[in-house]
Scaffold this motif. Structure first.
Motif, PDB file in Angstrom:
ATOM      1  N   ASN A  23       5.394 -30.089 -59.989  1.00 30.79           N
ATOM      2  CA  ASN A  23       4.658 -28.826 -60.073  1.00 30.79           C
ATOM      3  C   ASN A  23       4.261 -28.263 -58.717  1.00 30.79           C
ATOM      4  OD1 ASN A  23       4.967 -28.916 -62.775  1.00 30.79           O
ATOM      5  ND2 ASN A  23       2.828 -29.380 -63.268  1.00 30.79           N
ATOM      6  N   LEU A  26       8.268 -26.917 -57.263  1.00 28.42           N
ATOM      7  CA  LEU A  26       8.821 -25.691 -57.853  1.00 28.42           C
ATOM      8  C   LEU A  26       8.306 -24.423 -57.164  1.00 28.42           C
ATOM      9  CD1 LEU A  26       8.816 -26.816 -61.593  1.00 28.42           C
ATOM     10  CD2 LEU A  26      10.805 -26.561 -60.101  1.00 28.42           C
ATOM     11  N   HIS A 126      -0.405 -13.283 -64.740  1.00 27.75           N
ATOM     12  CA  HIS A 126       0.472 -13.085 -63.574  1.00 27.75           C
ATOM     13  C   HIS A 126       0.655 -11.582 -63.341  1.00 27.75           C
ATOM     14  CE1 HIS A 126       2.529 -17.232 -63.831  1.00 27.75           C
ATOM     15  NE2 HIS A 126       1.749 -17.186 -64.870  1.00 27.75           N
ATOM     16  N   GLY A 164      -0.149 -21.127 -62.744  1.00 28.93           N
ATOM     17  CA  GLY A 164       0.997 -20.301 -62.383  1.00 28.93           C
ATOM     18  C   GLY A 164       0.581 -18.939 -61.860  1.00 28.93           C
TER      19      GLY A 164
END
Ligand code: UD1
Length: 418
Positions: A23, A26, A126, A164
């Motif tokens: 994690n 990436l 996001h 994220g």
């Protein structure tokens, strides 16, 4: 699809060194397109998610040299702002490409990302964050098209500390004009590593690890040679396996504070744990007692990515455990498979009630997601008799040389290629 044949019932003994955290690798791979200079990421694990992320970079025109344990990325010839749909479907982290590609090309086009089927997994946080930075977002025919002639720093308050979303906003803000402040940011160690990586490239970011992150946009970023942090979820999986089967293990590469919530529970279960720098030593007699309640939370709470493996341990603890999954909606698919092995689990919505049984028995079970698959492997190591764990494509997304590392610890496990 490959399967594991596992003869359970052995204690585990030995040392295991952790791969770089999936994690963290990436988003770092995605961040590599932010510079024209060469980026080297070391100790990079051979797992499908990382290979797919590198493939996405090749498709946008980056040159990748993949060596045994590192990747050298040269983005000087990157040309495309479009991420191919067939790869984004494989990998949820393809969504990180939005922030970095947008910064590089002033636009990015991506289809809705895939990944583990563990819940709804929206990306509204996001997209709202990107909008605050001045990005225009057009959603059409399953694609998201982001356009921003200029990215401009802004105050962003996340409704939830999404890992994220925090990372994506950092990637979009790092070269934006002015200052961006992210409030209610995720505090995971992987965010701190992204900050350290980008600062090593010349970025000006501070506050990661806390709930407010301040990013002062810079004009350019340069190349870097970087070794990411060790994988705390991988370490947790081996620690839980040893706690459940009994034995003694030393994990290397993950500082104990990165998995403190798990270590706290394992101590309550009756394991003896000593720590020194990035080493964790766990001893277990394999006869553990249950803890009453485990609830998954954002860091530093109990990680959702350890929930399935930990639930497996609870199956043979003396007493009853209530597990509450607060992050993802459908993260108990493995429970039906554990029942085939004799586990006593009742699942309702986000809660699982696990009554400890004396033993699990071998069975044929099927992995349906990454951590759920790892949980089935842990269960099979503990169970009496032989088990077969089908559909390893899921565990191969996150564990490098899973069977090799377990064999070294004394497990009887082999991969059968089908
Ligand atoms: C990351 C990890 C994943 C881990 C998860 C939670 C990576 C590559 N993956 O996933 O292994 O399980 O953190 O620790 O780092 N949410 C929204 N809207 C959004 C984004 C998220 O509602 O735009 C919700 C999700 O549905 C979920 C929660 O926020 O309920 C947490 O998700 P998030 O922290 O974003 O997880 P990921 O970044 O996808």
């Amino acid at each position: 699809m490959d399967k594991f044949i596992i003869d359970g019932g052995n204690r585990l003994y030995g040392e295991v060194k952790m791969q770089s955290a999936k994690n963290t690798v990436l988003p770092l791979v995605a961040a590599s397109v932010l510079t024209d200079e060469q980026v080297t990421i070391r100790s990079i694990p051979c797992i499908n998610d990382v290979e797919n992320m590198l493939r996405i970079l090749s498709e946008v025109g980056c040159k990748i040299q993949r060596k045994t344990d590192c990747a050298v990325i040269d983005s000087s010839n990157a040309v495309s702002h479009e991420i191919p749909a067939r790869l984004t479907k494989e990998l949820r982290s393809s969504v990180f490409m939005l922030g970095s590609v947008l910064t590089r090309f002033h636009q990015a086009k991506i289809s809705y990302p895939g990944g583990c089927d563990i819940g709804l997994r929206p990306i509204d946080l996001h997209l709202n964050g990107l909008k605050r930075l001045g990005v225009e977002i057009i959603e059409k025919d399953g694609y998201i098209h982001c356009v921003a002639e200029k990215l401009i720093g802004a105050e962003i308050l996340l409704d939830f500390p999404s890992v994220g979303a925090t990372e994506n906003i950092i990637l979009a803000a790092v070269k934006a004009q002015g200052i961006t402040v992210i409030r209610n940011a995720a505090k995971e160690p992987e965010i701190v590593d992204l900050q350290n990586f980008l600062n090593a490239m010349g970025a000006k970011i501070k506050g990661a690890g806390g709930s407010t992150i301040v990013i002062e946009g810079v004009k350019r970023l340069h190349g870097v040679d970087y070794t990411p942090i060790g994988d705390r979820i991988e370490a947790g999986t081996y620690l839980i396996a040893t706690a459940s089967c009994g034995g003694e293990i030393q994990t290397e590469g993950v500082p104990p504070e990165n998995i403190a919530a798990l270590l706290h529970k394992l101590r309550e279960n009756g394991c003896k744990i000593h720590t020194k720098n990035d080493k964790i030593i766990l001893q277990s007699n394999g006869n553990l007692k249950s803890v009453d309640l485990v609830e998954t939370m954002p860091f530093p709470g109990f990680p959702t990515d350890m929930q399935a493996q930990y639930a497996t341990l609870c199956c043979t603890c003396k007493g009853t455990t209530l597990i509450v999954e607060n992050l993802f909606e459908t993260r108990y698919r493995y429970a039906a498979e554990l029942k085939r092995m004799g586990a006593d689990i009742t699942v309702r919505d986000r809660a699982a009630l696990i009554r400890g049984v004396e033993k699990l028995h071998g069975a044929q079970v099927t992995a349906s997601d990454l951590r759920g698959g790892a949980a089935l492997v842990v269960a099979a190591l503990k169970a009496e008799g032989q088990s077969c764990v089908l559909d390893l494509s899921h565990v191969d997304r996150g564990y490098a040389d899973f069977e090799g590392k377990l064999k070294k610890l004394g497990a009887k496990i082999r991969r059968v290629r089908i």
